[in-house]
Design a protein around this motif. Structure first.
Motif, short mmCIF file in Angstrom:
data_model
loop_
_atom_site.label_atom_id
_atom_site.label_comp_id
_atom_site.label_asym_id
_atom_site.label_seq_id
_atom_site.Cartn_x
_atom_site.Cartn_y
_atom_site.Cartn_z
N UNK A 86 -18.22 70.95 33.28
CA UNK A 86 -17.51 71.65 32.20
C UNK A 86 -18.08 73.07 32.05
N UNK A 87 -19.39 73.16 32.02
CA UNK A 87 -20.02 74.48 31.84
C UNK A 87 -19.73 75.40 33.02
N UNK A 88 -19.68 74.82 34.22
CA UNK A 88 -19.36 75.62 35.40
C UNK A 88 -17.94 76.16 35.31
N UNK A 89 -17.01 75.30 34.95
CA UNK A 89 -15.61 75.72 34.86
C UNK A 89 -15.44 76.80 33.80
N UNK A 90 -16.04 76.58 32.62
CA UNK A 90 -15.86 77.54 31.53
C UNK A 90 -16.54 78.87 31.85
N UNK A 91 -17.73 78.81 32.47
CA UNK A 91 -18.44 80.05 32.79
C UNK A 91 -17.68 80.83 33.87
N UNK A 92 -17.26 80.12 34.90
CA UNK A 92 -16.54 80.78 36.00
C UNK A 92 -15.28 81.46 35.48
N UNK A 93 -14.54 80.76 34.62
CA UNK A 93 -13.30 81.33 34.09
C UNK A 93 -13.60 82.54 33.21
N UNK A 94 -14.62 82.45 32.38
CA UNK A 94 -14.93 83.54 31.45
C UNK A 94 -15.31 84.82 32.20
N UNK A 95 -15.97 84.67 33.35
CA UNK A 95 -16.47 85.84 34.10
C UNK A 95 -15.43 86.40 35.09
N UNK A 96 -14.28 85.78 35.20
CA UNK A 96 -13.31 86.22 36.22
C UNK A 96 -12.98 87.70 36.05
N UNK A 97 -13.08 88.43 37.14
CA UNK A 97 -12.70 89.85 37.14
C UNK A 97 -13.75 90.80 36.60
N UNK A 98 -14.92 90.29 36.19
CA UNK A 98 -15.98 91.19 35.70
C UNK A 98 -16.79 91.71 36.86
N UNK A 99 -17.20 92.97 36.77
CA UNK A 99 -18.13 93.51 37.77
C UNK A 99 -19.51 92.92 37.51
N UNK A 100 -20.40 93.06 38.49
CA UNK A 100 -21.77 92.55 38.31
C UNK A 100 -22.44 93.27 37.15
#
Ligand code: PEP
Length: 249
Positions: free
Chosen positions: A141-155
């Motif tokens: 769950x945490x992986x899915x939510x974190x990955x989705x939240x960061x989509x399209x962000x630069x480093x």
């Protein structure tokens, strides 16, 4: 080294007058070198809080932001409106918003982008429900939510995000995760960020624990290597308790 960050989430508590009274009591006390202190009040308290916080080391945050910069969204508040007030942080994707206001991972991601457009630092909440924990799905769950939240962000943007790992069953219930369990999940979330970006970015991201944190248990969480602070609801509402949390960190 990451600077620890303690953020109080007042939820729908306190009027502007009450916020002013609170601030007068914590000013000069909830300001400890080496710990970032953030108060996230309801929208109507933010003009008073940002004014009171001028010249102090306390940062002010909002608890939500709309994903659009303006438009026909009756009742909503944009990033530009918060930026104009001098707000520095915004909580995004709190489990109460996901549960009661149907915020999806996609909406959370849009709000994260809106925050960056207006120089607001997002505090992104992730965390599992009790049934998900019992089914062994916490890290998924945490992986899915974190990955989705960061989509399209630069480093560069990613490194500025604060993640709050908040097991939903621990929020406002008095049942907190053990420090060791929270550390285990938070270390896994950091690995997710490393996978999305690189180790340097993952090492820069601050990850808080949230869920029934109080002055009596803050030190336990802070002693864990991957836990960089706490997002605190109930225990952030009283000045003495908030000061004790900052001192305990
Ligand atoms: C929260 O509001 O994010 C929270 C963690 O609440 P509490 O500290 O009351 O559990």
């Amino acid at each position: 080294m990451r600077t620890p960050i303690i953020a109080g989430n007042w939820k729908m508590f306190k009027t502007a007058a009450e916020a002013n009274a609170f601030f007068a009591e914590v000013k000069g006390k909830a300001e400890v070198e080496g710990v970032e202190s953030v108060i996230c009040g309801p929208f109507t308290t933010l003009p008073a809080l940002t004014e009171a916080a001028k010249g102090t080391a306390i940062a002010i945050g909002a608890q939500n932001v709309h994903f659009a910069d303006n438009g026909a969204y009756t009742g909503e508040i944009s990033g530009g409106m918060l930026q104009e007030l001098g707000v520095s942080y915004v909580i995004i994707g709190h489990s109460e918003r996901r549960a009661y206001f149907a915020e999806t991972d996609e909406i959370v991601n849009q709000k994260v982008h809106a925050a960056f457009r207006h120089e607001l630092k997002p505090i992104v909440c992730v965390g599992e429900q009790l049934e998900e924990r019992e089914a062994g799905k916490t890290k998924d769950i945490c992986t899915t939510q974190t990955t989705a939240a960061f989509a399209g962000l630069s480093a560069e943007q990613a490194a500025q995000v604060v993640i709050a790992y908040e097991p939903i069953w621990a929020i406002g219930t008095g049942k907190s995760s053990t420090a060791a369990d929270a550390e285990d999940v938070i270390a896994a979330i950091r690995e997710v960020v490393a996978g999305l970006y690189d180790q340097a970015t993952a090492d820069a991201v601050r990850i808080q624990y949230g869920g029934s944190v109080k002055p009596a248990n803050i030190a336990e969480y802070m002693s864990q290597p991957n836990i960089d602070g706490a997002l605190v609801g109930g225990a952030s509402l009283e000045p003495a308790s908030y000061i004790a949390l900052i001192e305990g960190a």
